[in-house]
Design a protein around this motif. Structure first.
Motif, PDB file in Angstrom:
ATOM      1  N   UNK B   1      -1.104  -4.535  -0.221  1.00  0.00           N
ATOM      2  CA  UNK B   1      -0.298  -3.706   0.785  1.00  0.00           C
ATOM      3  C   UNK B   1       0.801  -4.868   1.555  1.00  0.00           C
ATOM      4  N   UNK B 150       4.263  -1.204   4.375  1.00  0.00           N
ATOM      5  CA  UNK B 150       4.883   0.180   4.289  1.00  0.00           C
ATOM      6  C   UNK B 150       4.224   1.162   5.162  1.00  0.00           C
ATOM      7  N   UNK B 166      -0.203   7.148   2.103  1.00  0.00           N
ATOM      8  CA  UNK B 166       0.541   6.996   0.932  1.00  0.00           C
ATOM      9  C   UNK B 166       1.718   7.720   1.011  1.00  0.00           C
ATOM     10  N   UNK B 167       2.662   7.635  -0.047  1.00  0.00           N
ATOM     11  CA  UNK B 167       4.094   8.240   0.135  1.00  0.00           C
ATOM     12  C   UNK B 167       4.015   9.777   0.070  1.00  0.00           C
ATOM     13  N   UNK B 188      11.392   2.343  10.066  1.00  0.00           N
ATOM     14  CA  UNK B 188      10.956   3.242   8.942  1.00  0.00           C
ATOM     15  C   UNK B 188      10.778   2.729   7.666  1.00  0.00           C
ATOM     16  N   UNK B 189       9.665   2.947   7.085  1.00  0.00           N
ATOM     17  CA  UNK B 189       9.405   2.437   5.728  1.00  0.00           C
ATOM     18  C   UNK B 189       8.801   1.316   5.557  1.00  0.00           C
ATOM     19  N   UNK B 190       9.673   0.222   5.952  1.00  0.00           N
ATOM     20  CA  UNK B 190       9.566  -1.255   5.799  1.00  0.00           C
ATOM     21  C   UNK B 190       9.270  -1.956   7.231  1.00  0.00           C
ATOM     22  N   UNK B 214      14.606   7.751   6.042  1.00  0.00           N
ATOM     23  CA  UNK B 214      14.825   8.585   4.839  1.00  0.00           C
ATOM     24  C   UNK B 214      13.877   9.926   4.868  1.00  0.00           C
TER      25      UNK B 214
END
Lengths: 88, 328
Positions: B1, B150, B166-167, B188-190, B214
């Motif tokens: 992770x 993430x 999770x995605x 966001x995201x990262x 996104x």
């Protein structure tokens, strides 16, 4: 877990369109998929993550897949790189 | 992770660093430009007073050397010949860079010898102690261990909340709802996480994609343009982790909240709550409540514990009453 090193062959590098294509492909698999560049690892199913890597022309990435369909996933993603993300 | 990342940090990077307000270093290069590619590898600094006096034991030459009014006055006082030999000796060591504070300028021979040794000379208008404080702060942030996670980092009622899961579990969508309710997006995201001053986890976004999100079905959106500058923040300490996951009927979710679960990020234990996703559960409201609860805990009030204490007191009271009334 499978790891495979690939090189970016399309001149524009990893911009939004190739990233979207990669994420779309990766999301089709149940395995956990990561991309790694310069020791930075991001989730292969996240557009923002993939763009953040800042992968330019000729830079090398490592595809890492872990899960039930890892072999298929790595093959499919490698194919995108080989096809230059359908660009050029 | 998550994993560590390490890159070389050059003197040039120090000059180009985007630090503002009380971290601004006001540095400019006034000589030894070829040496700007030298690497800064340690966070400490050194005042080369002893070395200029000819004492070289334990000389920490790999550190940034700071020359203030004292060192400058000493150099001015030295006889020309003596100064030359001392400086030539100093620059036989590989020094990443010399910094003159108070906008002082080096003597001509200093500049010449440094140039020959390809050691960059930098200048700042700050005082030596102020510059020292700032550079230590800046360098400790840069050299702090960094990990990428993430997830989405939002500030909710002043608490830095990291959403992970999770995605496709709905991290971004939940964050968007929170922004719409007046909270702020950091990344966001990262999320880049650095551990600074021991046990503070500072989260920021990546430079390129910062404050963009996104959202499936919409694509990439710019939060600053859509919601205004009040909806974003550059960095925030991570104080709570909210783990979103699909509802799992097999799993037992925390029903009382008296146990304190934590998540280990770079060796720091951050309070963590696991929130199962199910149609009909209003996730943003649950996250807001978790943030409020976290604030209460920081003030020393633990809802679940207090509640249980009340129940116990009541039970105790009831049993004494029973003994008193019935003589049992």
């Amino acid at each position: 877990m499978i790891e495979r090193t690939v090189t970016i062959r399309n001149r524009a590098g990893m911009h939004a369109r190739p990233a979207a294509l990669l994420v779309k492909t990766a999301s089709g698999f149940a395995s956990q998929i990561y991309l790694e560049k310069d020791n930075e690892r991001v989730n292969g199913k996240s557009i923002m993550g993939v763009i953040t890597l800042g992968a330019t022309y000729n830079s090398q990435l490592v595809i890492i897949a872990d899960g039930p369909d890892e072999a298929k996933a790595v093959d499919a993603i490698e194919k995108l790189f080989e096809n230059r993300f359908e660009e050029e | 992770m998550a994993q560590q990342s390490k890159e070389k940090f050059l003197v040039l990077d120090l000059l180009q660093l985007d630090v503002r307000e009380n971290d601004a270093l006001d540095l400019k290069c006034i000589g030894g430009r070829p040496g700007l590619i030298r690497e800064i590898s340690v966070t400490e600094i050194n005042r080369p007073g002893l070395e200029l006096g000819g004492f070289y034991e334990n000389f920490a030459h790999q550190r940034i050397q700071i020359l203030g009014r004292g060192e400058n006055a000493f150099l001015q006082k030295l006889a020309k010949e003596k100064r030359r030999t001392e400086l030539e000796k100093l620059f036989t060591y590989t020094i990443p860079c010399c910094v003159f504070t108070h906008s002082l300028t080096p003597t001509a021979d200093f500049a010449e010898i440094a140039e020959k040794a390809q050691c960059p000379i930098l200048q700042t208008d700050l005082s030596s102690s102020e510059f020292t404080m700032r550079i230590l702060r800046v360098l400790s942030t840069i050299f702090a261990p960094k990990t990428l996670i993430h997830g989405v980092l939002v500030e909710v009622f002043g608490i830095g909340v990291l959403l992970v899961g999770d995605s496709g579990v709905g991290k971004s969508e939940s964050a968007l709802s929170l922004i719409e309710r007046g909270h702020r997006l950091i990344a966001d995201d990262v999320v880049e996480i650095r551990r600074v001053s021991g046990n503070i986890l500072m989260g920021t976004g990546s430079q390129v994609v910062s404050h963009h999100m996104e959202i499936r079905g919409l694509g990439i959106i710019n939060i600053t343009h859509l919601f205004g500058v009040g909806a974003i923040r550059d960095k925030k300490q991570i104080q709570l982790v909210v783990q979103l996951e699909f509802w799992n009927a097999e799993k037992n979710y925390d029903r009382i909240g008296a146990e304190e679960a934590t998540m280990d990020i770079q060796g720091v234990h951050v309070p963590c709550v696991t929130v199962p996703i199910k149609p009909g559960r209003n996730i943003p409201v649950i996250i807001e409540t978790a943030a409020r609860n976290e604030r209460l805990k920081k003030m020393g009030y633990y809802s679940a514990r207090e509640f249980n204490r009340n129940v116990m007191n009541w039970l105790e009271g009831e049993s004494t009453r029973e003994i008193f009334l019935n003589g049992k």
